[in-house]
Design an enzyme around this catalytic site. Sequence first.
Site, mmCIF file in Angstrom:
data_model
loop_
_atom_site.group_PDB
_atom_site.id
_atom_site.type_symbol
_atom_site.label_atom_id
_atom_site.label_comp_id
_atom_site.label_asym_id
_atom_site.label_seq_id
_atom_site.Cartn_x
_atom_site.Cartn_y
_atom_site.Cartn_z
ATOM 1 N N LYS A 61 -5.018 -48.416 35.077
ATOM 2 C CA LYS A 61 -4.171 -47.833 34.040
ATOM 3 C C LYS A 61 -2.978 -47.243 34.769
ATOM 4 C CE LYS A 61 -4.410 -44.469 30.223
ATOM 5 N NZ LYS A 61 -3.999 -45.271 29.067
HETATM 6 N N1 PPE Z 1 -5.966 -50.377 25.931
HETATM 7 C C1 PPE Z 1 -4.778 -49.882 26.313
HETATM 8 C C2 PPE Z 1 -3.705 -50.818 26.721
HETATM 9 C C3 PPE Z 1 -4.584 -48.494 26.321
HETATM 10 O O1 PPE Z 1 -3.412 -48.009 26.695
HETATM 11 C C4 PPE Z 1 -5.626 -47.640 25.907
HETATM 12 C C5 PPE Z 1 -5.426 -46.153 25.890
HETATM 13 C C6 PPE Z 1 -6.863 -48.201 25.537
HETATM 14 C C7 PPE Z 1 -6.991 -49.579 25.570
HETATM 15 C C8 PPE Z 1 -8.043 -47.355 25.162
HETATM 16 O O2 PPE Z 1 -8.558 -46.695 26.291
HETATM 17 P P1 PPE Z 1 -9.326 -45.299 26.180
HETATM 18 O O3 PPE Z 1 -8.294 -44.283 25.847
HETATM 19 O O4 PPE Z 1 -9.944 -45.112 27.501
HETATM 20 O O5 PPE Z 1 -10.326 -45.451 25.084
HETATM 21 N N2 PPE Z 1 -4.127 -45.770 25.521
HETATM 22 C C9 PPE Z 1 -3.623 -44.440 25.834
HETATM 23 C C10 PPE Z 1 -2.149 -44.481 25.593
HETATM 24 C C11 PPE Z 1 -1.506 -43.571 24.647
HETATM 25 C C12 PPE Z 1 -0.005 -43.472 24.883
HETATM 26 O O6 PPE Z 1 0.794 -43.975 24.051
HETATM 27 O O7 PPE Z 1 0.383 -42.864 25.892
HETATM 28 C C13 PPE Z 1 -4.429 -43.383 25.103
HETATM 29 O O8 PPE Z 1 -5.023 -43.659 24.064
HETATM 30 O O9 PPE Z 1 -4.478 -42.264 25.615
#
Ligand code: PPE
Length: 295
Positions: free
Chosen positions: A149
């Site tokens: 990430k």
């Molecule tokens: N895919 C992507 C591409 C992604 O960015 C997130 C989180 C997820 C899946 C879900 O991951 P998790 O949060 O571990 O369940 N996206 C973050 C970005 C928010 C932002 O705009 O900045 C978040 O949800 O915190």
Amino acid sequence: MDGGLIPFDEAKIHVLTHSLHYGMAPFEGIRCYKGDSGRSAIFRLKDHIRRLFDSAHILEMTIPFSQEELIKACADVVRANHLDECYIRPIAFYGAGEMGVVARSNPVQVAIATWPWGAYLGDDALKGVRLKTSSFVRFHHNSMLPMAKTSANYVNSALAGYEARRNGYDEALLLDVNGYVAEGSGENFFVVRDGVVRTPPLMSILAGITRESVMRILADAGVPIVEQPFPRDVVYIADEAFMTGTAAEVTPVRELDDRKIGEGKPGPITRRVIETFHAALRGRDIRYKEWLHFI
Ligand code: PPE
């Protein structure tokens, strides 16, 4: 920032910060909730910090703190800001010094910021959001390394997210290079048909912590859940669909590409997942107590 608590307005960086130019900045998104007991808890803090270190490891970056130190630092920042509910953003990056893509001598800096953050996909998101299949393809796992990430990976997300919103949709759904459903710009994706839940495997997607939490909740509820590639028309004919993410939490999806999904409103499995997930976040479901880091 870099080991000390400093006022928000002083959390600044130099314009030649290496990661600003080249995108090597592993970060996390974490939420803290006020539980029914009145105490606040950070959701799956340990797992998020572990993923931050995984991201750094993939990028060959060494974070100059231990996981335990950053876990403590996240709790300290929330407490210092007197916030009982908030979003927490730890980020590691190469600071200023040497320039050039492959420069390796720059110090690794670490900052943790926090702010209150409401509904990510709009105030009506719980009624179901409308998605559009993106013209942008989710990057191949041999080009951008989706398990990391890192800031650079979000160019793909931003391009898809702008396009979907400009065209009147709530969010984009990106397909992978083989044309299978991957994920949203900032959310993992699930479909339900005939009582079976499906989600794309960990290939061109972020290994979402909410995704993993929801898979556990479904398994505990005896709902069959499979990780399997599927094309977009499986979504068109699904009974239900939903997205998951720290910011988006569990968001029902009511349309993809102007086709109604199921009844066009949150279905029974989606509603059940949302209810259990929120019970877990607020400490109401003791099965998931270990997910809460009380501050
Ligand atoms: N895919 C992507 C591409 C992604 O960015 C997130 C989180 C997820 C899946 C879900 O991951 P998790 O949060 O571990 O369940 N996206 C973050 C970005 C928010 C932002 O705009 O900045 C978040 O949800 O915190």
